[in-house]
Design a protein around this motif. Structure first.
Motif, PDB file in Angstrom:
ATOM      1  N   HIS A 240       0.833  -1.198   0.000  1.00 18.03           N
ATOM      2  CA  HIS A 240       0.000   0.000   0.000  1.00 18.03           C
ATOM      3  C   HIS A 240       0.868   1.248   0.000  1.00 18.03           C
ATOM      4  N   LEU A 241       0.232   2.356  -0.330  1.00 18.00           N
ATOM      5  CA  LEU A 241       0.901   3.652  -0.399  1.00 18.00           C
ATOM      6  C   LEU A 241       0.799   4.360   0.937  1.00 18.00           C
ATOM      7  N   THR A 242       1.897   4.975   1.341  1.00 17.52           N
ATOM      8  CA  THR A 242       1.940   5.748   2.572  1.00 17.52           C
ATOM      9  C   THR A 242       2.410   7.167   2.210  1.00 17.52           C
ATOM     10  N   PRO A 243       2.355   8.093   3.145  1.00 19.47           N
ATOM     11  CA  PRO A 243       2.882   9.435   2.850  1.00 19.47           C
ATOM     12  C   PRO A 243       4.358   9.448   2.456  1.00 19.47           C
ATOM     13  N   ASN A 244       5.072   8.388   2.800  1.00 19.50           N
ATOM     14  CA  ASN A 244       6.498   8.303   2.484  1.00 19.50           C
ATOM     15  C   ASN A 244       6.806   7.349   1.336  1.00 19.50           C
ATOM     16  N   GLY A 245       5.777   6.950   0.583  1.00 17.17           N
ATOM     17  CA  GLY A 245       5.978   6.015  -0.518  1.00 17.17           C
ATOM     18  C   GLY A 245       5.328   4.677  -0.233  1.00 17.17           C
ATOM     19  N   LEU A 246       5.866   3.619  -0.819  1.00 14.99           N
ATOM     20  CA  LEU A 246       5.338   2.278  -0.589  1.00 14.99           C
ATOM     21  C   LEU A 246       5.718   1.776   0.793  1.00 14.99           C
ATOM     22  N   ASN A 247       4.843   0.953   1.386  1.00  9.17           N
ATOM     23  CA  ASN A 247       5.194   0.345   2.668  1.00  9.17           C
ATOM     24  C   ASN A 247       6.361  -0.619   2.528  1.00  9.17           C
ATOM     25  N   VAL A 248       6.556  -1.173   1.324  1.00 11.80           N
ATOM     26  CA  VAL A 248       7.733  -1.981   0.991  1.00 11.80           C
ATOM     27  C   VAL A 248       8.391  -1.286  -0.192  1.00 11.80           C
ATOM     28  N   ARG A 249       9.553  -0.686   0.029  1.00 12.74           N
ATOM     29  CA  ARG A 249      10.108   0.224  -0.980  1.00 12.74           C
ATOM     30  C   ARG A 249      10.342  -0.455  -2.319  1.00 12.74           C
ATOM     31  N   ALA A 250      10.854  -1.660  -2.316  1.00 11.43           N
ATOM     32  CA  ALA A 250      11.155  -2.357  -3.566  1.00 11.43           C
ATOM     33  C   ALA A 250      10.638  -3.794  -3.468  1.00 11.43           C
TER      34      ALA A 250
ATOM     35  N   ARG B 141       8.659   1.550 -13.840  1.00 14.10           N
ATOM     36  CA  ARG B 141       9.214   0.541 -12.926  1.00 14.10           C
ATOM     37  C   ARG B 141      10.510   0.954 -12.251  1.00 14.10           C
ATOM     38  N   ASN B 142      11.306   1.764 -12.914  1.00 12.87           N
ATOM     39  CA  ASN B 142      12.662   2.006 -12.427  1.00 12.87           C
ATOM     40  C   ASN B 142      12.808   3.244 -11.564  1.00 12.87           C
ATOM     41  N   ASP B 143      11.697   3.760 -11.080  1.00 14.15           N
ATOM     42  CA  ASP B 143      11.764   4.933 -10.210  1.00 14.15           C
ATOM     43  C   ASP B 143      11.003   4.645  -8.920  1.00 14.15           C
ATOM     44  N   PRO B 144      11.674   4.031  -7.932  1.00 10.98           N
ATOM     45  CA  PRO B 144      10.987   3.623  -6.702  1.00 10.98           C
ATOM     46  C   PRO B 144      10.541   4.785  -5.835  1.00 10.98           C
ATOM     47  N   ASP B 145      10.975   5.994  -6.143  1.00 11.43           N
ATOM     48  CA  ASP B 145      10.554   7.163  -5.363  1.00 11.43           C
ATOM     49  C   ASP B 145       9.449   7.944  -6.066  1.00 11.43           C
ATOM     50  N   GLU B 146       9.649   8.255  -7.332  1.00  8.30           N
ATOM     51  CA  GLU B 146       8.681   9.097  -8.030  1.00  8.30           C
ATOM     52  C   GLU B 146       7.365   8.372  -8.299  1.00  8.30           C
ATOM     53  N   THR B 147       7.440   7.115  -8.702  1.00  9.52           N
ATOM     54  CA  THR B 147       6.201   6.403  -9.042  1.00  9.52           C
ATOM     55  C   THR B 147       5.243   6.310  -7.858  1.00  9.52           C
TER      56      THR B 147
ATOM     57  N   ILE C 103      -4.276  10.811 -16.089  1.00  5.12           N
ATOM     58  CA  ILE C 103      -3.841  10.377 -17.418  1.00  5.12           C
ATOM     59  C   ILE C 103      -2.907  11.411 -18.032  1.00  5.12           C
ATOM     60  N   ALA C 104      -3.214  12.693 -17.839  1.00  3.51           N
ATOM     61  CA  ALA C 104      -2.357  13.753 -18.386  1.00  3.51           C
ATOM     62  C   ALA C 104      -0.951  13.675 -17.800  1.00  3.51           C
ATOM     63  N   GLU C 105      -0.839  13.344 -16.533  1.00  2.00           N
ATOM     64  CA  GLU C 105       0.485  13.241 -15.915  1.00  2.00           C
ATOM     65  C   GLU C 105       1.263  12.063 -16.489  1.00  2.00           C
ATOM     66  N   LEU C 106       0.573  10.962 -16.745  1.00  2.00           N
ATOM     67  CA  LEU C 106       1.237   9.828 -17.394  1.00  2.00           C
ATOM     68  C   LEU C 106       1.707  10.209 -18.793  1.00  2.00           C
ATOM     69  N   GLN C 107       0.926  11.005 -19.487  1.00  2.00           N
ATOM     70  CA  GLN C 107       1.327  11.445 -20.822  1.00  2.00           C
ATOM     71  C   GLN C 107       2.591  12.304 -20.774  1.00  2.00           C
ATOM     72  N   VAL C 108       2.674  13.155 -19.785  1.00  2.00           N
ATOM     73  CA  VAL C 108       3.869  13.996 -19.632  1.00  2.00           C
ATOM     74  C   VAL C 108       5.104  13.127 -19.370  1.00  2.00           C
ATOM     75  N   ILE C 109       4.953  12.136 -18.506  1.00  2.00           N
ATOM     76  CA  ILE C 109       6.077  11.239 -18.205  1.00  2.00           C
ATOM     77  C   ILE C 109       6.494  10.477 -19.451  1.00  2.00           C
ATOM     78  N   LEU C 110       5.516   9.996 -20.198  1.00  2.00           N
ATOM     79  CA  LEU C 110       5.828   9.243 -21.420  1.00  2.00           C
ATOM     80  C   LEU C 110       6.603  10.104 -22.407  1.00  2.00           C
ATOM     81  N   LYS C 111       6.172  11.334 -22.599  1.00  2.00           N
ATOM     82  CA  LYS C 111       6.872  12.221 -23.533  1.00  2.00           C
ATOM     83  C   LYS C 111       8.309  12.475 -23.068  1.00  2.00           C
TER      84      LYS C 111
END
Length: 368
Positions: A38-48, A161-167, A188-196
């Motif tokens: 699950h997601l927490t204010p500090n990221g995933l409860n299990v980072r990787a 997949r390769n950004d354990p902090d930003e994702t 969806i717009a934010e995903l489009q920005v990342i893709l570009k």
């Protein structure tokens, strides 16, 4: 009440699976069970989170009698050992384990038995992220998109997949998977920005297909798997993967290591095979079940294999394989032979729920 045929029949039809009415005895253990993601204010409860593996040993018909003293003798375990664990045979990463003499002995022992191996491997982050693709395709209803869904899922996962902090930070802003209708377009717009921004990660065709899918998603009125969900909960347990195995091989006997959360999950489903209660599984203490102990070692070794494949690209994998010493090469060949023997017996013994890229990496290993 859950009728396992409602799970089994579509899986057989979709995968063209055969041989599932035969009677096997499955023993199980698991590795990398994080239980909840699950997601927490500090990221995933299990980072990787690493690949979850549910697997072990299968026999046609009844499993032969196996005593722990047989294992103690076969693998030269200390007198103080009360059960077999992977750490008794070797330590370290996958390549280090291949070089451990007792691991080689273990694999040869399996090879010389009448046992098959079985496993399901699940990448938790892949499983969590593909709801984006499934939502767009389900709402749009295009057969053409359904046909390339695995490719689209692979590319979305590759994007993130390769950004354990930003994702996790992005997902957390939208209480993913409960994105909802109000925030759908922004998500969806934010995903489009990342893709570009990361266009150079993709071949031109893949980039255009994923870009087109996200453009379709931006125009839809709803994304069914991204609304009315539990906020910030990516995975709430692995019970459904146990259930899938019990349903698929409903004529077989399944012997599992004690796992209270899975026991509670299955008990709450009131499982049926048609009108008859399903009673094809039991939970045992591994100390009293040597085949479960063997399954523990195998699941642990496979878990190390999948971590190796996930953490190294094809070039790195080929370099590692070319540098194997004789002991490592022999152990890997024996493991590959066990997988081949098992899938020849029943292709459904093996199931991958991970990206196409990771499956390509595994294929490179198994074909080496």
């Amino acid at each position: 009440m859950v009728d396992v045929n409602d799970i089994r029949n579509p899986a057989i039809a979709l995968g063209g699976l055969t041989g599932l009415d035969r009677v096997f005895t499955f023993h199980y253990d698991e590795t990398n069970n994080i239980r909840r993601l699950h997601l927490t204010p500090n990221g995933l409860n299990v980072r990787a989170p690493q690949c979850f593996v549910l697997g072990g040993i299968a026999h046609a018909g009844l499993a032969p009698v196996l005593d722990f003293e047989d294992l103690r003798t076969a693998f030269n375990l200390q007198r103080s050992s009360v059960e077999l664990k992977l750490k008794h045979l070797g330590k370290g990463d996958f390549l280090a384990l291949l070089d451990a003499p007792k691991v080689c002995t273990f694999l040869n022992w399996l090879k010389n038995s009448n046992a098959f191996i079985h496993f399901q491997v699940l990448d938790p982050m892949y499983w969590s992220l593909v709801d984006v693709i499934d939502s767009i395709i389900a709402e749009h209803g295009s057969n053409e998109l359904i046909a390339i869904a695995p490719l689209l899922k692979n590319d979305l996962y590759w994007l993130l997949r390769n950004d354990p902090d930003e994702t996790p930070e992005i997902l957390g802003r939208y209480t993913y998977p409960d994105v909802g209708r109000v925030r759908r377009a922004t998500f969806i717009a934010e995903l489009q920005v990342i893709l570009k921004a990361r266009q150079d990660l993709f071949p031109a065709f893949n980039f255009q297909m994923l870009k087109g899918l996200l453009q379709i998603g931006a125009r839809l009125e709803r994304l069914p798997y991204l609304e009315d969900e539990r906020p910030n909960v990516l995975i709430d347990g692995f019970g459904s993967f146990y259930l899938h195995r019990l349903a698929l091989f409903k004529h077989s006997n399944h012997i599992l290591d004690i796992e209270p959360s899975i026991q509670d999950f299955l008990a709450g489903l009131e499982l049926k095979d048609g009108e008859v209660a399903l009673s094809n599984f039991s939970f045992v203490d591994s100390r009293s079940a040597p085949w479960v102990q063997v399954s523990d070692v195998l699941a642990g070794l496979l878990g190390k294999l999948f971590i190796f494949a996930s953490n190294n690209d094809l070039e790195e994998i080929f370099a590692s394989l070319s540098g194997l010493n004789g002991h490592q090469r022999a152990a890997l060949d024996t493991l590959i032979g066990l997988v081949d023997r098992s899938t020849d017996e029943c292709p459904a013994f093996v199931q991958y729920i991970n990206s196409l890229e990771d499956q390509r990496r595994l294929a490179a290993i198994f074909d080496s």
